[in-house]
Design an enzyme around this catalytic site. Structure first.
Site: not given
Ligand SMILES: CC(=O)N[C@@H](CC(=O)O)C(=O)NC[C@H](CC1(C(=O)N[C@@H](Cc2ccc(O)cc2)C(=O)O)CCCC1)C(=O)O
Ligand SMILES: [Zn+2]
Length: 528
Positions: A239-240, A269-270, A273, A297, A399, A409
């Site tokens: 999970h990214a 997206h990443e 951050h 986000e 999550h 989100y």
């Molecule tokens: C240390 C720490 O915790 N770091 C946090 C970031 C921070 O808080 O600094 C972090 O890396 N969280 C991981 C998480 C990963 C992803 C995610 O979970 N996305 C949601 C919802 C969604 C889906 C599509 C989209 O375009 C945008 C969002 C899902 O997949 O359901 C996977 C794909 C995209 C983002 C993220 O980057 O938010």
């Molecule tokens: Zn994110």
């Protein structure tokens, strides 16, 4: 503050044994999710990434999709329900010594707003007509493909048919619903492969967009220390994620990058951050956060709204021709709606469920009933097979086992359109919002950078006003962006049953009789 003491137990949990037990439960639950695979009746065994993700995206076989959907839930959520219930109890004890009634109240406190919950509800209500119209259009197409007898009479769409393991975004069934198949299709995945894009080149392409705005480049350490392909020598949670090491120089991404459009968006997206981490790195440590978690986000996704436009994809050589006609426009807007509009009720309901669990409103034996009550009501999706209270379907979504809050989100998917609109104005773009590309606009980059550098040193309405000229979350920019599609969907759905009943029914539609099918065929041909 949400980043500093997110695992609240560390600071507040007096009883070491309880803290140890909470952390053991959390890592057991995460371990179940990380190791889960699905073994199919044909002998194949798949992990979530890339196997199950690709299957849910590309298979059009009802039974195969159902087998993957059930198998994933049997091997994740079903195995963690009791541990999760114990974790909830300990998590609540941890925050109670900080003066919060429960973990949900603590998580909501990061938004510093007494009207946060009603504000969210109002946003969802404003967006419901647009979602209902998209839902109705997609449901009709899927009923034609899979047969009406697979669909409940209450109007929901079976959750395994939407191109995603959780039905959270529907972009992968674009080919089944594309309005004008002979017009420009915006999916550049084949082109990425044709041009032998590598994960590194995808990351460099994203970085170049940030730099074109005058924002900060990724430092050398980022390139040396990030992991951007699934490692072969060890297990890694694919999970990214983006990490801030709080030392003003170490910022990393880990991601199992696939060569497709969805992952190009995720990379932005990443990197959003990382950009935020770097912009506020000189703030005092307590202010090295997003203005609120939704802002964090929204950064990368806001830029991706420009990158995804046919005009931008042509600029970077991923699309050779862009037709400026209504059909291509609707095709593009529909592809964006499948990613952004489809997500809204899902992004809303995850923490509606979780807050109800933390508050005690939803006890363990009601975990799954409450989940499907929300899924049926807000998202208009139904389980393909009967679910029981010993299932724990929320646990099948990353999550929940990783205890990562989710309302951020929903907030992001609303505010990113406000940010996009503000940056487009700064860039002097005057046309329709969905055609705006802020690429190379230093004015837009300066405006965004100035807001990012604030970190959490000011309340988020201040940051919102600094960027957009007004302090509130508002669905208006999102609705302006999709306005042309709204009109088109209303026309498409004329005469159709729009929407669904709150509760899922077990009863299915009767199959069309032979002459009903014939009539439908004539009607479809005639309408065309
Ligand atoms: C240390 C720490 O915790 N770091 C946090 C970031 C921070 O808080 O600094 C972090 O890396 N969280 C991981 C998480 C990963 C992803 C995610 O979970 N996305 C949601 C919802 C969604 C889906 C599509 C989209 O375009 C945008 C969002 C899902 O997949 O359901 C996977 C794909 C995209 C983002 C993220 O980057 O938010
Ligand atoms: Zn994110």
């Amino acid at each position: 503050m949400f980043r500093m003491i997110s695992d609240i137990g560390t600071d507040a949990m007096k009883d070491e044994a309880k803290l140890a037990r909470m952390n053991t439960l959390q890592s057991d639950i995460e371990g179940i999710y990380a190791k889960a695979t699905v073994s199919f009746s044909d002998g194949q065994t798949l992990a979530l990434e890339p196997g199950l993700t690709q299957l849910m995206a590309s298979s059009r076989n009802y039974t195969k999709l159902q087998e993957a959907w059930i198998g994933w839930r049997d091997n994740t959520g079903k195995l963690m329900r009791d541990k999760y219930a114990d974790f909830v109890t300990l998590s609540n004890e941890g925050v109670s010594s900080l003066g919060y009634h429960d973990t949900g109240e603590y998580w909501r406190s990061w938004y510093e707003s007494p009207t946060f919950e009603p504000d969210l509800q109002k946003l969802l209500e404003e967006l419901k007509p647009l979602y209902s119209n998209l839902h109705t259009y997609v449901r009709e197409k899927l009923m034609d493909l899979y047969g009406r007898d697979k669909f409940p009479t209450s109007g929901q769409i079976p959750a395994h048919l939407l191109g995603n393991m959780w039905a959270q975004q529907w972009n992968n069934i674009y080919d089944l619903v594309i309005p004008y198949p002979d017009k420009t299709s915006v999916d550049v995945t084949p082109e990425l492969k044709n041009q032998s894009y590598t994960p590194l080149r995808m990351f460099r392409t994203a970085e170049e967009f940030f730099k074109s705005l005058g924002l900060l480049p990724m430092p050398d350490r980022f390139w040396n220390k990030s992991i951007i392909v699934k490692p072969t020598d060890r297990k890694m949670v694919c999970h990214a994620s983006a990490e801030d090491f709080y030392n003003q120089k170490d910022f990393r991404i880990k991601m199992c990058t696939d060569i497709n459009m969805e992952d190009l968006v995720t990379i932005h997206h990443e990197m959003g951050h990382i950009q935020y981490f770097m912009q506020y790195k000189d703030q005092p440590v307590p202010f090295r956060d997003g203005a609120n978690p939704g802002f964090h986000e929204a950064v990368g996704d806001t830029l991706a709204l420009s990158v995804a436009t046919p005009k931008h994809l042509q600029t970077i050589g991923l699309l050779n021709s862009v037709e400026n006609d209504e059909g291509s426009d609707i095709n593009y807007l529909l592809s964006m709606a499948l990613e952004k509009i489809a997500f809204l009720p899902f992004g809303y309901l995850i923490d509606q469920w979780r807050w109800s669990v933390f508050s005690g409103e939803t006890p363990k034996d009601k975990f799954n009933d409450k989940w499907w009550e929300l899924r049926c009501k807000y998202q208009g999706v139904s389980p393909p097979v009967e679910r029981t209270s010993t299932d724990f379907d929320p646990g099948a979504k990353y999550h929940i086992p990783s205890n990562t809050p989710y309302i951020r989100y929903f907030v992001s998917f609303v505010v990113q359109f406000q940010f996009h609109k503000a940056l487009c104005e700064a860039a002097g773009q005057t046309g329709p919002l969905h055609k705006c590309d802020i690429y190379r606009s230093k004015e837009a980059g300066t405006k965004l950078g100035d807001m990012l550098r604030l970190g959490s040193s000011k309340p988020w309405p201040y940051a919102m006003e600094a960027l957009t000229g007004q302090p509130n979350m508002s669905a208006k920019a999102l609705m302006d962006y999709f306005a042309p599609l709204t009109a088109w969907l209303e026309k498409q759905n004329a005469g159709k049953q729009v929407g669904w009943q709150d509760a899922c029914s077990n009863q299915r539609h009767a199959p069309l009789s032979a002459n009903e099918q014939q009539a439908k065929k004539w009607l479809t041909e005639y309408n065309m």
